[in-house]
Design a protein around this motif. Structure first.
Motif, PDB file in Angstrom:
ATOM      1  N   GLU A  49     -48.498 -25.521  43.250  1.00 40.84           N
ATOM      2  CA  GLU A  49     -47.294 -26.502  43.250  1.00 40.84           C
ATOM      3  C   GLU A  49     -48.237 -27.707  42.709  1.00 40.84           C
ATOM      4  OE1 GLU A  49     -44.907 -24.937  46.976  1.00 40.84           O
ATOM      5  OE2 GLU A  49     -46.354 -26.401  47.371  1.00 40.84           O
ATOM      6  N   MET A  50     -47.457 -28.454  42.128  1.00 37.00           N
ATOM      7  CA  MET A  50     -47.729 -29.847  41.513  1.00 37.00           C
ATOM      8  C   MET A  50     -48.088 -30.975  42.368  1.00 37.00           C
ATOM      9  SD  MET A  50     -46.779 -31.661  37.882  1.00 37.00           S
ATOM     10  CE  MET A  50     -45.455 -32.668  38.507  1.00 37.00           C
ATOM     11  N   ILE A  51     -49.071 -31.673  42.068  1.00 37.73           N
ATOM     12  CA  ILE A  51     -49.439 -32.745  42.856  1.00 37.73           C
ATOM     13  C   ILE A  51     -49.292 -33.952  41.952  1.00 37.73           C
ATOM     14  CG2 ILE A  51     -51.001 -34.278  44.414  1.00 37.73           C
ATOM     15  CD1 ILE A  51     -52.010 -31.418  45.237  1.00 37.73           C
ATOM     16  N   VAL A  52     -48.411 -35.210  42.470  1.00 39.46           N
ATOM     17  CA  VAL A  52     -48.294 -36.269  41.592  1.00 39.46           C
ATOM     18  C   VAL A  52     -48.927 -37.496  42.539  1.00 39.46           C
ATOM     19  CG1 VAL A  52     -46.631 -38.082  40.492  1.00 39.46           C
ATOM     20  CG2 VAL A  52     -46.299 -35.596  40.020  1.00 39.46           C
ATOM     21  N   THR A  53     -49.796 -38.050  42.022  1.00 44.71           N
ATOM     22  CA  THR A  53     -50.495 -39.476  42.587  1.00 44.71           C
ATOM     23  C   THR A  53     -49.818 -40.456  42.029  1.00 44.71           C
ATOM     24  OG1 THR A  53     -52.430 -38.126  43.141  1.00 44.71           O
ATOM     25  CG2 THR A  53     -52.470 -40.712  43.364  1.00 44.71           C
ATOM     26  N   LYS A  54     -48.978 -41.409  42.626  1.00 49.24           N
ATOM     27  CA  LYS A  54     -48.583 -42.709  42.182  1.00 49.24           C
ATOM     28  C   LYS A  54     -49.242 -43.744  42.796  1.00 49.24           C
ATOM     29  CE  LYS A  54     -44.956 -42.514  45.882  1.00 49.24           C
ATOM     30  NZ  LYS A  54     -44.562 -44.021  46.255  1.00 49.24           N
ATOM     31  N   GLN A  55     -48.968 -44.914  42.056  1.00 49.05           N
ATOM     32  CA  GLN A  55     -49.222 -46.255  42.345  1.00 49.05           C
ATOM     33  C   GLN A  55     -48.251 -47.255  42.738  1.00 49.05           C
ATOM     34  OE1 GLN A  55     -50.918 -44.589  39.382  1.00 49.05           O
ATOM     35  NE2 GLN A  55     -52.228 -43.648  40.878  1.00 49.05           N
ATOM     36  N   CYS A  56     -47.217 -46.760  42.812  1.00 48.99           N
ATOM     37  CA  CYS A  56     -46.121 -47.773  42.844  1.00 48.99           C
ATOM     38  C   CYS A  56     -44.878 -47.080  43.906  1.00 48.99           C
ATOM     39  CB  CYS A  56     -45.513 -48.243  41.840  1.00 48.99           C
ATOM     40  SG  CYS A  56     -44.794 -47.104  40.685  1.00 48.99           S
ATOM     41  N   VAL A  57     -43.884 -47.569  44.035  1.00 48.41           N
ATOM     42  CA  VAL A  57     -42.715 -47.147  44.834  1.00 48.41           C
ATOM     43  C   VAL A  57     -42.047 -45.718  44.070  1.00 48.41           C
ATOM     44  CG1 VAL A  57     -40.411 -47.405  45.880  1.00 48.41           C
ATOM     45  CG2 VAL A  57     -42.337 -49.063  46.164  1.00 48.41           C
ATOM     46  N   ASN A  58     -41.542 -46.085  42.869  1.00 51.37           N
ATOM     47  CA  ASN A  58     -41.084 -44.949  41.882  1.00 51.37           C
ATOM     48  C   ASN A  58     -41.923 -44.059  41.501  1.00 51.37           C
ATOM     49  OD1 ASN A  58     -39.919 -43.853  39.877  1.00 51.37           O
ATOM     50  ND2 ASN A  58     -38.624 -45.535  39.184  1.00 51.37           N
ATOM     51  N   PRO A  59     -41.586 -42.809  41.880  1.00 53.36           N
ATOM     52  CA  PRO A  59     -42.714 -41.857  41.357  1.00 53.36           C
ATOM     53  C   PRO A  59     -42.481 -41.287  40.185  1.00 53.36           C
ATOM     54  CG  PRO A  59     -40.904 -40.588  42.601  1.00 53.36           C
ATOM     55  CD  PRO A  59     -40.678 -42.336  42.800  1.00 53.36           C
ATOM     56  N   PHE A  60     -41.686 -41.927  39.328  1.00 58.61           N
ATOM     57  CA  PHE A  60     -41.497 -41.401  37.954  1.00 58.61           C
ATOM     58  C   PHE A  60     -42.339 -42.586  36.904  1.00 58.61           C
ATOM     59  CE2 PHE A  60     -37.538 -39.884  39.897  1.00 58.61           C
ATOM     60  CZ  PHE A  60     -37.867 -38.501  39.541  1.00 58.61           C
ATOM     61  N   PHE A  61     -42.487 -43.638  37.414  1.00 59.86           N
ATOM     62  CA  PHE A  61     -43.312 -44.671  36.682  1.00 59.86           C
ATOM     63  C   PHE A  61     -44.700 -44.509  36.529  1.00 59.86           C
ATOM     64  CE2 PHE A  61     -45.345 -48.814  36.376  1.00 59.86           C
ATOM     65  CZ  PHE A  61     -44.806 -49.213  35.072  1.00 59.86           C
ATOM     66  N   ASN A  62     -45.311 -44.348  35.502  1.00 54.51           N
ATOM     67  CA  ASN A  62     -46.524 -44.469  34.992  1.00 54.51           C
ATOM     68  C   ASN A  62     -47.099 -43.002  35.753  1.00 54.51           C
ATOM     69  OD1 ASN A  62     -48.547 -45.394  33.574  1.00 54.51           O
ATOM     70  ND2 ASN A  62     -49.484 -46.434  35.191  1.00 54.51           N
ATOM     71  N   THR A  63     -46.214 -41.889  35.666  1.00 52.92           N
ATOM     72  CA  THR A  63     -46.807 -40.640  36.151  1.00 52.92           C
ATOM     73  C   THR A  63     -46.301 -39.543  35.035  1.00 52.92           C
ATOM     74  OG1 THR A  63     -45.078 -40.061  37.450  1.00 52.92           O
ATOM     75  CG2 THR A  63     -46.846 -41.375  38.485  1.00 52.92           C
ATOM     76  N   ARG A  64     -46.887 -38.290  35.425  1.00 50.01           N
ATOM     77  CA  ARG A  64     -46.431 -37.429  34.579  1.00 50.01           C
ATOM     78  C   ARG A  64     -44.921 -36.491  34.916  1.00 50.01           C
ATOM     79  NH1 ARG A  64     -50.559 -35.175  37.700  1.00 50.01           N
ATOM     80  NH2 ARG A  64     -50.056 -33.288  38.587  1.00 50.01           N
ATOM     81  N   HIS A  65     -44.706 -37.105  36.141  1.00 47.27           N
ATOM     82  CA  HIS A  65     -43.349 -36.561  37.017  1.00 47.27           C
ATOM     83  C   HIS A  65     -41.995 -36.079  36.085  1.00 47.27           C
ATOM     84  CE1 HIS A  65     -40.887 -36.343  40.869  1.00 47.27           C
ATOM     85  NE2 HIS A  65     -41.248 -35.277  40.429  1.00 47.27           N
ATOM     86  N   MET A  66     -41.652 -37.180  35.500  1.00 46.08           N
ATOM     87  CA  MET A  66     -40.336 -36.813  34.494  1.00 46.08           C
ATOM     88  C   MET A  66     -40.675 -35.983  33.368  1.00 46.08           C
ATOM     89  SD  MET A  66     -37.187 -37.396  34.205  1.00 46.08           S
ATOM     90  CE  MET A  66     -36.857 -38.661  35.477  1.00 46.08           C
ATOM     91  N   THR A  67     -41.778 -36.068  32.766  1.00 37.79           N
ATOM     92  CA  THR A  67     -42.310 -35.135  31.663  1.00 37.79           C
ATOM     93  C   THR A  67     -42.109 -33.616  32.117  1.00 37.79           C
ATOM     94  OG1 THR A  67     -43.410 -36.983  30.613  1.00 37.79           O
ATOM     95  CG2 THR A  67     -43.788 -34.597  29.850  1.00 37.79           C
ATOM     96  N   TRP A  68     -42.776 -33.640  33.221  1.00 34.93           N
ATOM     97  CA  TRP A  68     -42.806 -32.242  33.880  1.00 34.93           C
ATOM     98  C   TRP A  68     -41.556 -31.785  34.299  1.00 34.93           C
ATOM     99  CZ3 TRP A  68     -41.595 -29.715  38.573  1.00 34.93           C
ATOM    100  CH2 TRP A  68     -42.269 -28.543  38.729  1.00 34.93           C
ATOM    101  N   LEU A  69     -40.642 -32.499  34.922  1.00 36.23           N
ATOM    102  CA  LEU A  69     -39.092 -32.079  35.314  1.00 36.23           C
ATOM    103  C   LEU A  69     -38.419 -31.794  34.101  1.00 36.23           C
ATOM    104  CD1 LEU A  69     -38.542 -34.827  37.936  1.00 36.23           C
ATOM    105  CD2 LEU A  69     -38.890 -32.366  38.259  1.00 36.23           C
ATOM    106  N   MET A  70     -38.465 -32.347  32.911  1.00 33.09           N
ATOM    107  CA  MET A  70     -37.875 -31.960  31.693  1.00 33.09           C
ATOM    108  C   MET A  70     -38.272 -30.842  30.946  1.00 33.09           C
ATOM    109  SD  MET A  70     -35.573 -34.134  31.530  1.00 33.09           S
ATOM    110  CE  MET A  70     -34.968 -35.585  32.586  1.00 33.09           C
ATOM    111  N   ARG A  71     -39.573 -30.630  30.880  1.00 37.98           N
ATOM    112  CA  ARG A  71     -40.347 -29.676  30.359  1.00 37.98           C
ATOM    113  C   ARG A  71     -39.891 -28.269  31.081  1.00 37.98           C
ATOM    114  NH1 ARG A  71     -46.168 -29.874  30.638  1.00 37.98           N
ATOM    115  NH2 ARG A  71     -45.727 -32.028  29.742  1.00 37.98           N
TER     116      ARG A  71
END
Length: 144
Positions: A49-71
């Protein structure tokens, strides 16, 4: 079903924290690898299972989350987390803007003030997605 775990985590010097909001002033927590950034054993990521570490409220900003979802062809987001009125709301709004279908699982969300939680669940979440609960989620997954 793909599961992504998202956590807040910073470098020890907070150089990766971009926010200037009042809630950040004097922050002395959420250092990656220290107490508060690891997952509780009851919800700990399983192998793969993927783990995303974020540095702001929005988990899509400046992370690989959206790219992973789309892929991976993900078109629906099932959301639960803390804090309902910040992180869950931001994720649902951005997910909707990105063409994903957010489903907020209300009883696995929490906020420091119940009124903040309730406002998002009753007033905002239905406008950007769907509100559900764990029983409905489990039933929908069992039917699929």
């Amino acid at each position: 079903m793909a599961v992504v775990h998202i956590r807040l985590g910073f470098r020890p010097d907070y150089a990766d924290c971009l926010s200037v909001a009042a809630r950040i002033a004097g922050l002395n927590a959420a250092i990656v690898g220290e107490f508060g950034t690891e997952f509780h054993p009851a919800v700990a990521p399983l192998v793969g299972e993927m783990i995303v570490t974020k540095q702001c409220v929005n988990p899509f900003f400046n992370t690989r989350h959206m790219t992973w979802l789309m892929r991976n062809g993900i078109k629906r987001l099932y959301l639960g987390g803390v804090a309902t009125h910040l992180v869950v709301e931001s994720t649902a709004r951005f997910g909707d803007d990105a063409g994903l279908a957010p489903v907020v699982i209300e009883n696995i969300c929490a906020a420091p003030n119940p009124a903040l939680h309730d406002h998002f669940i009753t007033m905002i979440a239905p406008a950007v997605g769907t509100v559900s609960n764990t029983a409905e989620f489990v039933a929908s997954v069992s039917e699929a």
